[in-house]
Design an enzyme around this catalytic site. Structure first.
Site, PDB file in Angstrom:
ATOM      1  N   CYS A 179      28.717 -28.144 -28.915  1.00  0.00           N
ATOM      2  CA  CYS A 179      27.923 -28.289 -27.659  1.00  0.00           C
ATOM      3  C   CYS A 179      26.507 -27.723 -28.004  1.00  0.00           C
ATOM      4  O   CYS A 179      25.508 -27.907 -27.264  1.00  0.00           O
ATOM      5  CB  CYS A 179      28.351 -27.407 -26.579  1.00  0.00           C
ATOM      6  SG  CYS A 179      28.206 -25.556 -26.919  1.00  0.00           S
TER       7      CYS A 179
ATOM      8  N   PRO B   1      20.338   0.879 -42.975  1.00  0.00           N
ATOM      9  CA  PRO B   1      19.121   1.186 -42.461  1.00  0.00           C
ATOM     10  C   PRO B   1      18.971   1.401 -41.081  1.00  0.00           C
ATOM     11  O   PRO B   1      19.886   0.573 -40.363  1.00  0.00           O
ATOM     12  CB  PRO B   1      18.241   0.025 -42.881  1.00  0.00           C
ATOM     13  CG  PRO B   1      19.107  -1.069 -42.944  1.00  0.00           C
ATOM     14  CD  PRO B   1      20.378  -0.808 -43.270  1.00  0.00           C
ATOM     15  N   ASP B   2      18.268   2.438 -40.519  1.00  0.00           N
ATOM     16  CA  ASP B   2      18.070   2.565 -39.188  1.00  0.00           C
ATOM     17  C   ASP B   2      16.945   1.693 -38.543  1.00  0.00           C
ATOM     18  O   ASP B   2      15.922   1.880 -38.960  1.00  0.00           O
ATOM     19  CB  ASP B   2      17.610   3.984 -38.969  1.00  0.00           C
ATOM     20  CG  ASP B   2      17.549   4.316 -37.307  1.00  0.00           C
ATOM     21  OD1 ASP B   2      17.560   3.244 -36.665  1.00  0.00           O
ATOM     22  OD2 ASP B   2      17.237   5.584 -37.230  1.00  0.00           O
ATOM     23  N   PHE B   3      17.576   0.796 -37.799  1.00  0.00           N
ATOM     24  CA  PHE B   3      16.419  -0.262 -37.341  1.00  0.00           C
ATOM     25  C   PHE B   3      15.437   0.337 -36.675  1.00  0.00           C
ATOM     26  O   PHE B   3      14.475  -0.387 -36.194  1.00  0.00           O
ATOM     27  CB  PHE B   3      17.157  -1.562 -36.866  1.00  0.00           C
ATOM     28  CG  PHE B   3      17.676  -1.373 -35.595  1.00  0.00           C
ATOM     29  CD1 PHE B   3      19.047  -1.001 -35.638  1.00  0.00           C
ATOM     30  CD2 PHE B   3      16.773  -1.722 -34.367  1.00  0.00           C
ATOM     31  CE1 PHE B   3      19.649  -0.757 -34.230  1.00  0.00           C
ATOM     32  CE2 PHE B   3      17.623  -1.639 -33.188  1.00  0.00           C
ATOM     33  CZ  PHE B   3      18.700  -1.231 -33.005  1.00  0.00           C
ATOM     34  N   ARG B   4      15.564   1.578 -36.125  1.00  0.00           N
ATOM     35  CA  ARG B   4      14.716   2.079 -35.157  1.00  0.00           C
ATOM     36  C   ARG B   4      13.496   3.006 -36.009  1.00  0.00           C
ATOM     37  O   ARG B   4      12.601   3.419 -35.186  1.00  0.00           O
ATOM     38  CB  ARG B   4      15.224   3.102 -34.038  1.00  0.00           C
ATOM     39  CG  ARG B   4      16.353   2.295 -33.223  1.00  0.00           C
ATOM     40  CD  ARG B   4      16.723   3.221 -32.220  1.00  0.00           C
ATOM     41  NE  ARG B   4      18.132   2.680 -31.678  1.00  0.00           N
ATOM     42  CZ  ARG B   4      19.138   2.846 -31.997  1.00  0.00           C
ATOM     43  NH1 ARG B   4      19.223   3.796 -33.008  1.00  0.00           N
ATOM     44  NH2 ARG B   4      20.251   2.325 -31.400  1.00  0.00           N
TER      45      ARG B   4
ATOM     46  N   CYS C 108      29.943 -22.844 -24.740  1.00  0.00           N
ATOM     47  CA  CYS C 108      31.351 -23.370 -24.387  1.00  0.00           C
ATOM     48  C   CYS C 108      32.400 -22.271 -24.844  1.00  0.00           C
ATOM     49  O   CYS C 108      33.671 -22.454 -24.555  1.00  0.00           O
ATOM     50  CB  CYS C 108      31.366 -24.597 -25.102  1.00  0.00           C
ATOM     51  SG  CYS C 108      31.593 -24.486 -26.974  1.00  0.00           S
TER      52      CYS C 108
ATOM     53  N   ARG D  21      25.794  16.429 -38.462  1.00  0.00           N
ATOM     54  CA  ARG D  21      24.499  17.231 -38.651  1.00  0.00           C
ATOM     55  C   ARG D  21      24.133  18.322 -37.794  1.00  0.00           C
ATOM     56  O   ARG D  21      23.840  19.349 -38.239  1.00  0.00           O
ATOM     57  CB  ARG D  21      23.549  16.190 -38.803  1.00  0.00           C
ATOM     58  CG  ARG D  21      22.172  17.009 -39.353  1.00  0.00           C
ATOM     59  CD  ARG D  21      21.015  15.639 -39.861  1.00  0.00           C
ATOM     60  NE  ARG D  21      21.518  15.244 -41.121  1.00  0.00           N
ATOM     61  CZ  ARG D  21      21.700  15.924 -42.332  1.00  0.00           C
ATOM     62  NH1 ARG D  21      21.160  17.114 -42.566  1.00  0.00           N
ATOM     63  NH2 ARG D  21      21.998  15.248 -43.200  1.00  0.00           N
ATOM     64  N   ASP D  22      24.579  17.996 -36.563  1.00  0.00           N
ATOM     65  CA  ASP D  22      24.302  18.823 -35.526  1.00  0.00           C
ATOM     66  C   ASP D  22      25.688  19.141 -34.492  1.00  0.00           C
ATOM     67  O   ASP D  22      26.307  18.193 -34.614  1.00  0.00           O
ATOM     68  CB  ASP D  22      22.956  18.436 -34.570  1.00  0.00           C
ATOM     69  CG  ASP D  22      21.840  18.022 -35.456  1.00  0.00           C
ATOM     70  OD1 ASP D  22      21.278  19.016 -35.944  1.00  0.00           O
ATOM     71  OD2 ASP D  22      21.385  16.894 -35.100  1.00  0.00           O
TER      72      ASP D  22
ATOM     73  N   THR E 262      28.013  11.388 -35.385  1.00  0.00           N
ATOM     74  CA  THR E 262      27.816  10.639 -34.106  1.00  0.00           C
ATOM     75  C   THR E 262      26.983  11.652 -33.078  1.00  0.00           C
ATOM     76  O   THR E 262      27.424  12.919 -33.354  1.00  0.00           O
ATOM     77  CB  THR E 262      28.879   9.990 -33.412  1.00  0.00           C
ATOM     78  OG1 THR E 262      28.383   9.494 -31.996  1.00  0.00           O
ATOM     79  CG2 THR E 262      29.974  11.015 -33.303  1.00  0.00           C
TER      80      THR E 262
ATOM     81  N   HIS F 116      31.411  -1.135 -30.234  1.00  0.00           N
ATOM     82  CA  HIS F 116      30.397  -1.888 -30.143  1.00  0.00           C
ATOM     83  C   HIS F 116      30.586  -3.307 -30.855  1.00  0.00           C
ATOM     84  O   HIS F 116      29.428  -3.914 -31.200  1.00  0.00           O
ATOM     85  CB  HIS F 116      29.307  -1.150 -30.656  1.00  0.00           C
ATOM     86  CG  HIS F 116      29.111   0.090 -29.847  1.00  0.00           C
ATOM     87  ND1 HIS F 116      28.193   0.872 -30.153  1.00  0.00           N
ATOM     88  CD2 HIS F 116      29.495   0.421 -28.711  1.00  0.00           C
ATOM     89  CE1 HIS F 116      28.128   1.903 -29.162  1.00  0.00           C
ATOM     90  NE2 HIS F 116      29.194   1.856 -28.360  1.00  0.00           N
TER      91      HIS F 116
ATOM     92  N   GLN G  59      31.667   3.502 -33.670  1.00  0.00           N
ATOM     93  CA  GLN G  59      30.388   2.745 -32.928  1.00  0.00           C
ATOM     94  C   GLN G  59      29.706   1.814 -33.967  1.00  0.00           C
ATOM     95  O   GLN G  59      28.758   1.244 -33.397  1.00  0.00           O
ATOM     96  CB  GLN G  59      29.327   3.898 -32.433  1.00  0.00           C
ATOM     97  CG  GLN G  59      29.857   4.629 -31.344  1.00  0.00           C
ATOM     98  CD  GLN G  59      29.181   5.744 -31.181  1.00  0.00           C
ATOM     99  OE1 GLN G  59      29.021   6.771 -31.861  1.00  0.00           O
ATOM    100  NE2 GLN G  59      28.160   5.827 -30.189  1.00  0.00           N
ATOM    101  N   ASN G  60      30.133   1.585 -35.271  1.00  0.00           N
ATOM    102  CA  ASN G  60      29.231   0.852 -36.315  1.00  0.00           C
ATOM    103  C   ASN G  60      29.785  -0.579 -36.159  1.00  0.00           C
ATOM    104  O   ASN G  60      30.875  -0.733 -35.791  1.00  0.00           O
ATOM    105  CB  ASN G  60      29.435   1.685 -37.505  1.00  0.00           C
ATOM    106  CG  ASN G  60      28.957   3.023 -37.469  1.00  0.00           C
ATOM    107  OD1 ASN G  60      28.240   3.450 -36.712  1.00  0.00           O
ATOM    108  ND2 ASN G  60      29.666   4.125 -38.348  1.00  0.00           N
TER     109      ASN G  60
ATOM    110  N   CYS H 128      30.789 -19.313 -29.268  1.00  0.00           N
ATOM    111  CA  CYS H 128      29.723 -20.019 -28.713  1.00  0.00           C
ATOM    112  C   CYS H 128      29.198 -19.377 -27.453  1.00  0.00           C
ATOM    113  O   CYS H 128      29.990 -19.051 -26.460  1.00  0.00           O
ATOM    114  CB  CYS H 128      29.959 -21.413 -28.507  1.00  0.00           C
ATOM    115  SG  CYS H 128      28.578 -22.423 -27.588  1.00  0.00           S
TER     116      CYS H 128
ATOM    117  N   CYS I 197      26.796 -24.078 -32.233  1.00  0.00           N
ATOM    118  CA  CYS I 197      28.082 -24.589 -31.989  1.00  0.00           C
ATOM    119  C   CYS I 197      28.197 -26.259 -32.305  1.00  0.00           C
ATOM    120  O   CYS I 197      27.232 -27.099 -31.950  1.00  0.00           O
ATOM    121  CB  CYS I 197      28.523 -24.439 -30.615  1.00  0.00           C
ATOM    122  SG  CYS I 197      30.000 -24.920 -30.129  1.00  0.00           S
TER     123      CYS I 197
ATOM    124  N   ASP J 101      28.861  -2.332 -38.837  1.00  0.00           N
ATOM    125  CA  ASP J 101      28.548  -2.671 -40.363  1.00  0.00           C
ATOM    126  C   ASP J 101      30.008  -3.088 -41.069  1.00  0.00           C
ATOM    127  O   ASP J 101      30.108  -3.682 -42.147  1.00  0.00           O
ATOM    128  CB  ASP J 101      28.050  -1.455 -41.023  1.00  0.00           C
ATOM    129  CG  ASP J 101      28.705  -0.388 -40.861  1.00  0.00           C
ATOM    130  OD1 ASP J 101      29.767  -0.299 -40.994  1.00  0.00           O
ATOM    131  OD2 ASP J 101      27.980   0.598 -40.426  1.00  0.00           O
TER     132      ASP J 101
HETATM  133 ZN    ZN Z   1      29.658 -24.627 -27.942  1.00  0.00          ZN
END
Ligand code: ZN
Length: 378
Positions: free
Chosen positions: A256, A128-131, A232, A318-319, A293, A221, A201-202, A229, A253, A204
């Site tokens: 810590c 899904p596109d979260f935007r 730490c 697409r474009d 992309t 990404h 860039q994905n 963590c 964690c 998933d």
């Molecule tokens: Zn930690």
């Protein structure tokens, strides 16, 4: 859909960054300058900058549309390679077609293929596109009162409130979605020994599930397969977080009690170290395939211009985007516009690889019924 270009995140871009882009262009020198920079300017208004550049050199945005149209004609029309991009240049070389690219792959003229991919290859898998308002995920995120959608990837916001990110993580965690023909096509290139690297860039993980080895992947990404963590810095395998994430609990964690964050690259964070493989990969590439992309996110976007002039470039999207849409297209640039999976299927058919691709998808689709997670065993 809210455009990333109009989001408030773009206002976080440092002015100096934009100035750098204006003055240095998008070539390798710019990329080198970026080596130790971060994604802090993730959502810069690149399109407007590109248009600015284009207007400056071409004098009219109408030229872009004209070229886009002639590109379409070239792809949709007869096999006659008339060098449509070469108009005005007396010594124009023959314009390549999708069939030429397919022949080059099949006959192994292309031995070092680099693939760049974005969200457009994952939406056919149902990611899904979260935007997008109306998508379940977007609606689900609204309960957290995010100031804007991209805040979910801002490290300061994460420290303030990690819950929206973990809601997204629960949705995208490896196992919920399955790869499609685009991912398996890349796996097939790898099986044929012709994939130099895939830059995605994905987040998933569908490339890994399709069987692309981690050594051939640059997840620009980040990835859910490893985590650390935030206090730490102890590292954890992604699987160690699964139970908490599925239970909508923020993973902590054991040492810590700091929050453990999957190694997804947030705005303002360093890119994965293997991203800089591009310094050797792109000059070596003999074919670059760009798929799904918008080429709007830096520094990923600039890579498309980092291959040698002699390297062929194929856009399946697409474009028209990035260097395919501005400046003077190369004779060895080919754009297959429209639905990405349909474009991949067309290329696969031209290659004569249809049965192999189908067999690969059928064989692997059984294995991924249970969540498959690969760690960096290589
Ligand atoms: Zn930690």
């Amino acid at each position: 859909m809210t455009s990333i270009l109009t989001s408030p995140v773009s206002q976080l871009c440092k002015l100096s960054r934009n100035q750098n882009i204006r003055s240095q262009g998008f070539g390798l020198s710019y990329l080198k300058a970026l080596q130790h920079r971060t994604l802090s300017c993730f959502a810069l208004k690149q399109r407007s900058i590109l248009n600015h550049t284009h207007n400056h050199t071409e004098g009219s945005t109408g030229v872009t549309a004209q070229k886009a149209l002639s590109n379409r004609r070239c792809l949709l029309g007869s096999s006659g390679a008339r060098g449509l991009f070469g108009r005005g240049g007396g010594n124009a070389q023959q314009q390549l077609t999708l069939e030429d690219i397919a022949r080059g792959i099949r006959e192994r003229d292309y031995q070092r293929i680099v693939v760049m991919a974005g969200a457009g290859i994952s939406t056919p898998s149902g990611i899904p596109d979260f935007r997008s308002p109306g998508s379940g995920l977007y609606d689900n995120l609204q309960q957290y009162n995010l100031p804007y959608a991209e805040a979910i990837f801002e490290i300061n916001y994460f420290h303030h409130n990690p819950k929206p990110f973990f809601a997204l993580a629960k949705e995208l965690y490896p196992g919920n979605y399955q790869p499609n023909a685009a991912h398996y096509f890349i796996r097939l290139l790898q099986d044929k020994g012709q994939l130099l690297r895939m830059y995605t860039q994905n987040i998933d993980g569908l490339e890994r599930i399709a069987g692309v080895p981690p050594s051939k992947l640059v997840e620009a990404h980040g990835t859910f397969t490893t985590a650390a963590c935030t206090v730490c810095r102890t590292e954890y395998p992604g699987e160690a977080l699964r139970a908490d994430i599925m239970a909508s609990t923020v993973p902590k964690c054991p040492t810590c009690k700091g929050v453990i964050k999957p190694n997804i690259v947030f705005f303002g964070e360093e890119l994965p170290s293997n991203f800089f493989l591009y310094l050797t990969d792109f000059p070596m590439a003999d074919l670059l395939i760009v798929m799904g992309t918008s080429l709007e996110v830096e520094p990923f976007a600039s890579l498309a211009s980092a291959v040698r002039g002699s390297a062929s470039r194929l856009l399946i999207n697409r474009d028209l985007v990035g260097p395919f849409s501005w400046g003077s297209p190369r004779h060895n640039d080919v754009a297959e516009l429209g639905d990405v999976v349909r474009g991949i299927r067309k290329l696969t058919d031209a290659l004569g690889w249809k049965q192999e691709l189908d067999a690969l998808m059928a064989g692997n689709s059984e294995k991924v019924q249970a969540p498959v997670e690969r760690t960096n065993e290589e």
